[in-house]
Write an enzyme that holds these catalytic residues in place. Structure first.
Site, PDB file in Angstrom:
ATOM      1  N   GLY A 146      -3.209  -0.810  -9.268  1.00  0.00           N
ATOM      2  CA  GLY A 146      -1.725  -0.821  -7.999  1.00  0.00           C
ATOM      3  C   GLY A 146      -1.512  -1.854  -8.591  1.00  0.00           C
ATOM      4  N   ALA A 147      -1.154  -2.507  -9.457  1.00  0.00           N
ATOM      5  CA  ALA A 147      -0.372  -3.825 -10.275  1.00  0.00           C
ATOM      6  C   ALA A 147       1.084  -3.832 -10.443  1.00  0.00           C
ATOM      7  CB  ALA A 147      -0.946  -4.579 -10.906  1.00  0.00           C
ATOM      8  N   SER A 148       1.852  -2.903 -10.622  1.00  0.00           N
ATOM      9  CA  SER A 148       2.667  -1.799 -11.075  1.00  0.00           C
ATOM     10  C   SER A 148       3.689  -3.012 -10.123  1.00  0.00           C
ATOM     11  CB  SER A 148       3.380  -0.599 -10.540  1.00  0.00           C
ATOM     12  OG  SER A 148       2.762  -0.207 -10.145  1.00  0.00           O
ATOM     13  N   ASN A 151      -6.348  -3.114  -5.049  1.00  0.00           N
ATOM     14  CA  ASN A 151      -5.700  -2.673  -4.321  1.00  0.00           C
ATOM     15  C   ASN A 151      -4.434  -1.871  -4.318  1.00  0.00           C
ATOM     16  OD1 ASN A 151      -2.553  -4.439  -3.440  1.00  0.00           O
ATOM     17  ND2 ASN A 151      -2.386  -3.084  -5.340  1.00  0.00           N
ATOM     18  N   TYR A 166      -3.963   6.867   6.964  1.00  0.00           N
ATOM     19  CA  TYR A 166      -4.228   5.580   6.782  1.00  0.00           C
ATOM     20  C   TYR A 166      -5.321   4.624   7.672  1.00  0.00           C
ATOM     21  CZ  TYR A 166      -2.511   0.997   4.992  1.00  0.00           C
ATOM     22  OH  TYR A 166      -1.795  -0.090   4.431  1.00  0.00           O
TER      23      TYR A 166
END
Ligand code: NAP
Length: 272
Positions: free
Chosen positions: A19-21, A101, A176
């Site tokens: 999830g590094a975008s 992440n 969540y």
């Protein structure tokens, strides 16, 4: 997903950041590049954003030979997870740090009594089951690297990005909270199992951080922060989290594992 190509083993340490975008993952990738890591950028769908991260990672690095790759892979999908690890192996030849992440919030905040199975499954698959089994596959590879002795001073680590929601109950997004509480336990489990393999495992627990994920509830948190939600009276930034990961990545916590690092402006403090 990126094409497979073989490469020489990276001379620098290598991090895989899921999830590094965007958001926190992007900042983690940038901070890791500042401390001399090569980086595999994982993302779900947003290739343009992943390209922006890649450019920012190169710009932040002090070494011209920095190696950055990106790989589209839905971490909730077993085949895609496996391919992500295979791509990392093919392109870098080593892995020193996994940062779990990637995560999603429920599409809608819904009272616990109206919550749906569909939302529960989506959130749990992405936030818990994905990292649980990605970590399993990566840990096996890290053990293989450790055992081979091929990399000098190999000091692998795994970081899980949880949330204050691991312990703070929000009945309008129970799925969540459950996913982050599970990820917190996952940190303890892998820390206990992997210490004997020379792999340290950490949990970073962010508070309210300004990203796309919190953009829709900005006014609510503006009000709460104004009303003394946190001793440090400001929004957290993705860089706050990225720097904590960089501290782990540079081996500043060598005798700690299973540790929780709160990056929350003091939200966790009980005050009278
Ligand atoms: P964000 O801005 O919404 O970014 C989410 C990132 O995760 C994007 O890069 C997205 O890729 C990627 N992603 C989502 N689902 C994925 C999947 N199935 N497979 C692979 N990648 C996926 O979120 P953020 O605020 O930076 O949050 C990052 C992490 O921190 C999450 O685990 C979140 O729960 C946690 N956290 C956030 C806060 C906060 O206040 N923001 C607080 C505590 C914890 P695309 O760009 O391709 O969509």
């Amino acid at each position: 997903m990126a094409e497979t190509s073989t490469t020489e083993t990276s001379k620098r340490k290598v991090a895989l950041v899921t999830g590094a975008s965007r958001g926190i993952g992007r900042a983690i990738a940038i901070e890791l590049s500042r401390v001399n890591y090569d980086v595999m950028i994982n993302y779900a769908t947003n290739e343009a954003a992943a390209d922006e991260t890649a450019a920012a990672v190169v710009a932040a690095s002090s070494v011209p030979e920095i190696h950055v790759e990106k790989c589209r892979a839905n971490i909730a999908d077993p085949a895609a997870r496996h391919e992500l690890v295979a791509q990392t192996r093919a392109r870098f030849g080593r892995l020193d740090l996994l940062v779990n992440n990637a995560g999603v919030a429920p599409a809608q905040r819904v009272d616990l009594l109206d919550a749906t199975v569909e939302s529960f499954d989506r959130v749990l698959e992405t936030n818990l089951k994905g990292p649980y089994f990605l970590t399993q596959e990566v840990a096996r590879w890290m053990i293989e690297q450790q055992t081979s002795g091929a990399i000098d001073s190999y000091s692998p680590a795994i970081v899980n990005i949880t949330s204050v929601s691991a312990y703070a109950a929000s009945p309008e997004r129970g799925d969540y909270c459950v996913s982050k509480a599970g990820l917190s336990m996952m940190t303890k489990l892998y820390a206990a199992r992997l210490a004997r393999e020379g792999i340290r495992v950490y949990e970073i627990r962010p508070g309210v951080i300004a990203t796309d994920m919190t953009a829709g509830v900005q006014e609510k948190y503006d009000r709460l922060i104004d009303a003394d939600l946190t001793p440090i009276k400001r929004w957290g930034t993705p860089e706050d989290v990225g720097r904590a990961v960089a501290a782990i990545a540079t081996d500043l916590l060598p005798f700690s594992t299973g540790e929780v690092i709160n990056v929350d402006g003091g939200f966790h403090l009980r005050r009278l």
